[in-house]
Design a protein around this motif. Structure first.
Motif, PDB file in Angstrom:
ATOM      1  N   ALA A  46       0.828  -1.208   0.000  1.00 59.77           N
ATOM      2  CA  ALA A  46       0.000   0.000   0.000  1.00 59.77           C
ATOM      3  C   ALA A  46       0.857   1.251   0.000  1.00 59.77           C
ATOM      4  O   ALA A  46       0.414   2.325  -0.431  1.00 59.77           O
ATOM      5  N   LEU A  47       2.115   1.125   0.446  1.00 58.60           N
ATOM      6  CA  LEU A  47       3.017   2.274   0.471  1.00 58.60           C
ATOM      7  C   LEU A  47       3.434   2.713  -0.927  1.00 58.60           C
ATOM      8  O   LEU A  47       4.040   3.774  -1.099  1.00 58.60           O
ATOM      9  N   GLN A  48       3.131   1.900  -1.949  1.00 55.47           N
ATOM     10  CA  GLN A  48       3.438   2.289  -3.324  1.00 55.47           C
ATOM     11  C   GLN A  48       2.395   3.241  -3.902  1.00 55.47           C
ATOM     12  O   GLN A  48       2.631   3.846  -4.953  1.00 55.47           O
ATOM     13  N   ALA A  49       1.239   3.373  -3.238  1.00 56.59           N
ATOM     14  CA  ALA A  49       0.216   4.298  -3.708  1.00 56.59           C
ATOM     15  C   ALA A  49       0.747   5.733  -3.655  1.00 56.59           C
ATOM     16  O   ALA A  49       1.582   6.068  -2.811  1.00 56.59           O
ATOM     17  N   ALA A  50       0.243   6.580  -4.534  1.00 54.20           N
ATOM     18  CA  ALA A  50       0.846   7.894  -4.764  1.00 54.20           C
ATOM     19  C   ALA A  50       0.995   8.722  -3.494  1.00 54.20           C
ATOM     20  O   ALA A  50       2.096   9.206  -3.178  1.00 54.20           O
TER      21      ALA A  50
END
Length: 347
Positions: A192-196
């Protein structure tokens, strides 16, 4: 070619008769034993000279690196480096020691020369990791060492930045570059940390802390981010934008995949975890191409995932990578793969 290289094909059936994680640990211990003994050091290969490259402002002896995950605790740096790598990355390390997921958690899919793992960042914690790193000689001899940081499984995702900041502060004095691992599928919600928005918040905090550490230690340490192969072009574009806006120095593409499309029906294919090896190669190439389109010609990209031959290594560079890393290919091909790739990429 050394005895070690010649014998790997003969030894592999014995290793593959063992539990996969047991064989992994056994191999690392034997390699370190060989390296530490002056008599048996002659069994280790003399690496080809290779072609030095510039990567994130660092001079690597050649463009073939070791991917994080093989040596999670940084306990075998010198032995692994002796195989000929141009740069070595170890970890992932978390602030506190953790056991990871229950065993068994590593599975072979030999029909595709692939692995599935669900280790879950098992490691001995930051203090032990740093003690191991400080004992190694690789950096003292001019080698490039990357230290890969992650968050503890017990840390809520909304507090993940705290763990990454602890990791950054801890490893900064001992690293040539630091990799932020936000793409393991084996720590709940990590991707989820890859979300913008989440990624920008994390990278902004790391970049600001890096400014403080750079002043404190009087040296600038590059930061790279390791991303997943399971991304669409819109996600890739958002990640590329965040990397550039927050002063990140490089990107590693890619980690393991959750997809099982290419291994359906094979033994162990339904095991939970990340799939590595040749099934990831095409996915990784797609992400690398997308990143290069978004990032322009000069932003450093390290290609990893499914490299089993010199041809695969060249594919990564043709897609836009500046350097490569190996892991699963070493399990199936042995250390000869390193030299094969070095020779192929030296032109």
């Amino acid at each position: 070619m050394s005895l070690l290289f010649k014998s790997y094909a003969a030894v592999r059936p014995l290793l593959f008769s063992m539990d996969a994680e047991q064989a992994h640990n056994f191999t690392l211990q034997r390699l370190s034993t060989l390296h530490q003994n002056p008599v048996t050091q002659r069994l280790l290969p003399t690496p080809p000279k290779g072609k030095p490259i510039q990567l994130m402002g660092l001079t690597c002896r050649n463009p073939v690196g070791l991917a994080a995950g093989l040596d999670k605790n940084g306990a075998h740096i010198d032995a692994l480096a002796s195989l000929g790598f141009g740069f070595v990355e170890v970890g992932t390390v978390t602030p506190l020691a953790q056991l990871g997921n229950p065993q068994p958690r590593l599975f072979r899919l030999p029909e595709r020369q692939a692995l599935i793992n669900r280790f879950g960042f098992n490691n001995d914690g930051l203090d032990t990791f740093l003690s191991n790193v400080k004992r190694s000689n690789w950096r003292k001899q001019g080698g490039i060492l990357g230290l890969n940081i992650g968050k503890n499984a017990s840390t809520p995702i909304e507090a993940a930045v705290d763990d990454y900041l602890k990791g950054l502060v801890g490893v900064y004095p001992e690293a040539d570059y630091i990799t932020v691992n936000i793409s393991s599928p084996n720590t709940q919600n990590l991707r989820a940390l890859q979300a913008a928005d989440e990624l920008s918040s994390l990278l902004r905090a790391l970049s600001e802390k890096r400014k403080e550490l750079s002043d404190q230690h009087q040296r600038y340490v590059p930061i790279a981010v390791k991303i997943a192969p399971d991304l669409n072009q819109e996600q890739i574009a958002a990640i590329a934008q965040s990397l550039q806006e927050n002063g990140i120095d490089g990107v590693i593409a890619t980690n393991t995949t959750l997809s099982r499309e290419t291994v359906e029906g094979l033994p162990h294919s339904d095991e939970q975890g990340g799939l590595s090896g040749p099934p990831v190669h095409a996915l990784s190439l797609s992400v690398i191409r997308g990143l290069r389109r978004e990032l322009g010609a000069d932003f450093p990209i390290i290609g990893v995932g499914g490299i089993q031959s010199a041809h695969d290594a060249q594919d990564k560079l043709d897609a836009g990578a500046n350097a490569i890393q190996l892991y699963t290919g070493l399990i199936y091909r042995g250390p000869a793969l390193i030299h094969e790739c070095i020779r192929a990429l030296q032109d």
